[in-house]
Design an enzyme around this catalytic site. Structure first.
Site, short mmCIF file in Angstrom:
data_model
loop_
_atom_site.label_atom_id
_atom_site.label_comp_id
_atom_site.label_asym_id
_atom_site.label_seq_id
_atom_site.Cartn_x
_atom_site.Cartn_y
_atom_site.Cartn_z
N LYS A 33 37.80 55.74 36.75
CA LYS A 33 37.00 54.90 35.85
C LYS A 33 36.41 53.70 36.58
O LYS A 33 36.85 53.35 37.68
CB LYS A 33 37.87 54.43 34.68
CG LYS A 33 38.99 53.48 35.10
CD LYS A 33 39.93 53.16 33.93
CE LYS A 33 41.02 52.21 34.39
NZ LYS A 33 42.07 52.02 33.38
N ARG A 118 48.03 48.61 21.49
CA ARG A 118 46.63 48.39 21.79
C ARG A 118 45.88 49.61 21.28
O ARG A 118 45.53 49.67 20.12
CB ARG A 118 46.54 48.27 23.33
CG ARG A 118 45.46 47.45 23.88
CD ARG A 118 45.54 47.46 25.42
NE ARG A 118 45.71 48.79 25.98
CZ ARG A 118 45.43 49.10 27.24
NH1 ARG A 118 45.00 48.17 28.06
NH2 ARG A 118 45.59 50.32 27.68
N TYR A 250 24.70 24.14 47.78
CA TYR A 250 24.52 23.41 46.52
C TYR A 250 25.46 22.22 46.43
O TYR A 250 26.64 22.33 46.74
CB TYR A 250 24.76 24.35 45.33
CG TYR A 250 23.63 25.33 45.11
CD1 TYR A 250 22.40 24.89 44.66
CD2 TYR A 250 23.80 26.68 45.37
CE1 TYR A 250 21.35 25.79 44.46
CE2 TYR A 250 22.76 27.59 45.18
CZ TYR A 250 21.54 27.12 44.72
OH TYR A 250 20.51 28.00 44.54
N MET A 302 24.34 32.73 44.78
CA MET A 302 24.19 34.01 44.09
C MET A 302 23.99 35.17 45.09
O MET A 302 24.51 36.26 44.90
CB MET A 302 22.99 33.96 43.13
CG MET A 302 22.95 35.14 42.17
SD MET A 302 21.52 35.14 41.09
CE MET A 302 21.80 33.72 40.07
C1 LIG Z 1 43.31 52.47 34.11
C2 LIG Z 1 44.29 53.37 33.54
C3 LIG Z 1 45.23 54.01 34.37
C4 LIG Z 1 45.35 53.74 35.85
O1 LIG Z 1 46.08 52.56 36.05
P1 LIG Z 1 46.44 52.08 37.54
O2 LIG Z 1 47.35 50.93 37.31
O3 LIG Z 1 45.18 51.66 38.18
O4 LIG Z 1 47.08 53.22 38.22
C5 LIG Z 1 46.09 54.92 33.78
N1 LIG Z 1 46.04 55.17 32.46
C6 LIG Z 1 45.18 54.56 31.63
C7 LIG Z 1 45.20 54.89 30.19
C8 LIG Z 1 44.28 53.64 32.14
O5 LIG Z 1 43.43 53.02 31.31
#
Ligand SMILES: *Cc1c(COP(=O)(O)O)cnc(C)c1O
Length: 347
Positions: A33, A118, A250, A302
């Site tokens: 992700k 959550r 700056y 930036m």
């Molecule tokens: C991001 C995520 C992971 C991975 O977590 P890490 O700590 O980066 O290994 C696993 N499960 C879910 C549901 C996540 O959102």
């Protein structure tokens, strides 16, 4: 031009190290992700594929589409889905109401709440969730939880795991009741997977560890074997010989204590590197150095920063933990913030 180098050997070594620890390559599922934690999804996904990884997790359907042909199972953590999706895409059901936004006849994964309160349904709603998912002709590929206490010592980690075991039993009984295949079960991300010796789950979901880090608040030996995969490089824009007392950037925040050769480099906060103003997260004044010890001068801009250096190219960081200490954060945050416009180059 500024760039990100991806060390393919370190990536493979990390996957070897993690697979050895969990006892099997087949259990290794990768979380890709957020542009593969800033490493570049289009760079990392083919490496994961070559390694033989079959199961991956992404943030949304855009990420899934970009790697559609590489993996038989792509679980999509978030988003609503309006039309049919490919059979290897598995939306996550976090809430029963969300089922209205998932197409019929889809293979889904069901997220359960095991203590973070959550996302994910509570165990008391498991029967209803199964019933409603099956009514939509959807298949339940997996049931999973997320242990939010992997980085911490204390009872909560085990409490969450026990909660998941309970749900696992419950889901297995429901599968028997409905004569459907038993789903796959997974509950651990990097920190939990690497601190645990006995892996009962079908899969572990590895994110940050594959990239070389696990930010534990207590010692776990395997972390020392992981190696950072990403390094950030900047190219020189201009060099000046400046006398003692010169103000730089700056507000003239940096004032030279002696004559120096100062150069600017082509990375700034617009590239996702946090803005450095000379004040650490804890409120104290502190200096920040590049990998090879060149002093970065506040405030960064930036699109560029100044450093006491005349090299054509410098490595801003290779091990991001130096920056984490300064900015009071975890590797995930600095890495995922790096702009997707920076070229990722495999080495
Ligand atoms: C991001 C995520 C992971 C991975 O977590 P890490 O700590 O980066 O290994 C696993 N499960 C879910 C549901 C996540 O959102």
């Amino acid at each position: 031009m500024a760039k990100i180098l991806i060390n393919t050997k370190h990536y493979k070594d990390n996957l070897d190290c993690i697979s050895a620890h969990i006892g099997s390559k087949d259990k290794l599922a990768l979380v890709l992700k957020d542009n593969a934690y800033g490493h570049g999804l289009s760079s990392i996904a083919p490496l994961a594929h070559q390694y033989g990884v079959k199961n991956v997790f992404v943030k949304n359907i855009q990420e899934a589409r970009s790697i559609e042909h590489l993996f038989p199972h792509i679980t999509i953590f978030y988003g609503r889905f309006d039309g049919p999706i490919p059979t290897n895409f598995h939306p996550v059901v976090h809430d029963i109401a969300q089922l209205d936004h998932i197409p019929d006849n889809t293979r889904v994964e069901l997220k359960v709440n095991i203590g973070m309160n959550r996302n994910g349904i509570n165990q008391k709603d498991l029967d209803t969730a199964f019933e409603k998912i099956l009514k939509k002709n959807c298949e339940i590929l997996g049931v999973f939880g997320h242990n939010g206490y992997g980085d911490e010592e204390g009872k909560e980690f085990d409490y969450s795991q026990n909660c998941f075991l309970d749900i696992r039993g419950h889901a297995t009984r429901l599968s028997e009741k409905y004569s459907i295949p038993t789903p796959r079960f997974h509950s651990l991300s990097s920190s939990g997977a690497l601190r645990t010796k006995d892996h009962q789950d079908t899969l572990v979901r590895i994110g940050i560890a594959a990239y070389g880090y696990v930010p534990y608040n207590f010692p776990v030996e395997i972390v020392n074997k992981l190696k950072p995969v990403l390094s950030l490089w900047a190219e020189k824009i201009a060099t000046k010989h400046l006398p003692k007392g010169s103000k730089i950037g700056y507000s003239g925040t940096s004032i030279l204590q002696q004559d120096e050769i100062v150069s600017t480099y082509d990375i700034g906060y617009g590239d996702g590197l946090f803005r450095y103003d000379g004040i650490k997260k804890n409120g104290t004044k502190a200096k920040l150095f590049t990998r090879d010890g060149f002093e970065i001068l506040p405030k960064t801009s930036m699109d560029c920063f100044s450093a006491i250096c005349s090299q054509d190219e410098i490595c801003v960081f290779e091990d991001v933990r130096a920056l984490c200490d300064f900015f009071g954060t975890i590797p995930h945050e600095i890495l995922t913030n790096l702009s997707s416009f920076l070229p990722r180059i495999l080495v």
